[in-house]
Design a protein around this motif. Sequence first.
Motif, short mmCIF file in Angstrom:
data_model
loop_
_atom_site.label_atom_id
_atom_site.label_comp_id
_atom_site.label_asym_id
_atom_site.label_seq_id
_atom_site.Cartn_x
_atom_site.Cartn_y
_atom_site.Cartn_z
N GLU A 100 0.83 -1.21 0.00
CA GLU A 100 0.00 0.00 0.00
C GLU A 100 0.87 1.26 0.00
O GLU A 100 0.54 2.25 -0.64
CB GLU A 100 -0.94 -0.02 1.20
CG GLU A 100 -2.05 -1.06 1.08
CD GLU A 100 -2.95 -1.12 2.30
OE1 GLU A 100 -2.56 -0.52 3.34
OE2 GLU A 100 -4.00 -1.77 2.22
N LYS A 101 1.99 1.18 0.71
CA LYS A 101 2.90 2.34 0.73
C LYS A 101 3.49 2.60 -0.65
O LYS A 101 3.69 3.75 -1.04
CB LYS A 101 4.02 2.10 1.74
CG LYS A 101 3.58 2.06 3.19
CD LYS A 101 4.76 1.73 4.10
CE LYS A 101 4.32 1.56 5.54
NZ LYS A 101 5.47 1.17 6.41
N GLU A 103 2.07 1.60 -3.42
CA GLU A 103 0.94 1.65 -4.36
C GLU A 103 1.08 0.59 -5.46
O GLU A 103 0.80 0.85 -6.63
CB GLU A 103 0.82 3.05 -4.97
CG GLU A 103 0.53 4.13 -3.94
CD GLU A 103 0.33 5.50 -4.56
OE1 GLU A 103 0.68 5.66 -5.75
OE2 GLU A 103 -0.18 6.39 -3.86
N ASN A 104 1.49 -0.61 -5.04
CA ASN A 104 1.61 -1.73 -5.98
C ASN A 104 0.52 -2.75 -5.65
O ASN A 104 0.65 -3.56 -4.73
CB ASN A 104 2.99 -2.38 -5.88
CG ASN A 104 3.23 -3.40 -6.98
OD1 ASN A 104 2.32 -4.13 -7.36
ND2 ASN A 104 4.45 -3.47 -7.47
N ASN A 171 -0.28 -2.64 -12.72
CA ASN A 171 -0.29 -2.34 -11.28
C ASN A 171 1.10 -2.34 -10.65
O ASN A 171 1.23 -2.08 -9.46
CB ASN A 171 -1.18 -3.35 -10.54
CG ASN A 171 -2.66 -3.09 -10.77
OD1 ASN A 171 -3.04 -1.98 -11.15
ND2 ASN A 171 -3.48 -4.10 -10.55
#
Length: 487
Positions: A100-101, A103-104, A171
Amino acid sequence: MMKNFNTILGIILIAILVGCKDFEEYQSDPNRTTEGDPGLLLTGIEVSNLQEVTLSAALACRQMVYTDGSSSSQYYSWQRSGFGAYNNLRQVIKMEEEAEKTENANYLALGKFFRAYIFLKLTNTFGDVPYFNALQGAEGNYSPAYDKQGDIYLSILDELKAANALLNENNGAIKGDVIYEGDILKWKKAINSLSLRVLISLSKKEGNATLGIVSRFQEIVNNPSQFPVFTSNEDNLSLTYHNLDGNEYPYFNNNSIKTAYYLDESYVNLLKSKNDPRLFLLADKEVNGKDLENDDFNAYGGLDGSVLLSENTERLANGNGSPIDERYYNDPENEPSIALGYAEVEFTLAEAAARGWITASAEQHYYKGIEASMLFYKISQPQIDAYIQQSSVQYVAQQGIEMILVQKYMASFMNSGWEPFYNQRRTGFPEFRTDGGGVLNDGVIPKRWMYPQSEINDNLSNLEKAINRQYPEGDNVNGVMWLLKEE
């Protein structure tokens, strides 16, 4: 890419691949990396959870016999298992937090996959387990409630479907992946193939409208572009070993497997009855057959996992009993640990077709499953073709499900973890002998493991509610979990 992670793999494998002999080995302590990189965490998660080479399962599944003592797995005298798998799940949560940090979202998709994979093991072991409110110690919830197995299965199926949809080339790159080297398509195949395993394990729940297992199975099979599954052994979800310190096959140089593990005669006789060339790759000749050719079926024999230890040691003294093939302890690379393989997928499709779930040829999927297993062992195509043409192997629709499950079982030697045991528990195929006089538990094959002592100490109220809800006679190894009850 594999070489880039040898050091990491070495550290992890030393911790988790030390030769254990009971069921706890498949719930090994996880890698405890705290690096803020989801790729490094993924490496540890893969190695910790996809090591599915287990002697205890081989003993319980009547494929192997142990001769240096009375094994609880062999004699069905096991009692409690542990909740060590929740530590593995904590590593998954850390990976998701780091993803999440960065953004993957692809790591989030793999997090859903590994959550499903690990929780599936937990619920198969015990029945109801903490699920929705588990792993919330940071929020102060140290005594989570137990969730119903049916609700857990439904959520696992939904999570796997969501994981398939979330995985996307756009992603972000998947680094630290020692299984598929970041290949999105192969991961999608693994996710959907695991969904098929979950769905076929619910075969007793065809009448459960909430689960809708038949329609879910059809959705995957009928939409291969959206829900790809394994189509060859190249797709296998498997952990490869290397001739490097800490990266070797888990039983490399293990003296116990070298001296105390022999094939069960029921497994040997099953292979011999079908002139199955895999026998020559799984076992070495018994002493009584030492003067015969390596490809002479008469050179091989087994011991009986259901008789007293003294009877098996006497048979050994008389020259009987084929030991496991020396490659399992002499070859540092040997063969990959198959966590979920193409052969299994073909047998699952065959069973689904035999049950009428899908419009497909059960016979053709059955043959493809056999072929996939033999190709894994590098058996030649002419040998495979000759094997399949035998009357003892030719598919008979009236006996279809039994034939499929027996071949699926034959293909699971030293791979797939406890999956062959769960398949036998669900279907009764093949029959495991228990009448030799050595089996404990009143000669009955257990259905599950009792909950860990730690839950009695730390979460007794919720544990008692779960036991009372599932097992009126109390927490015992013969309790019939929801999964095994017809609907």
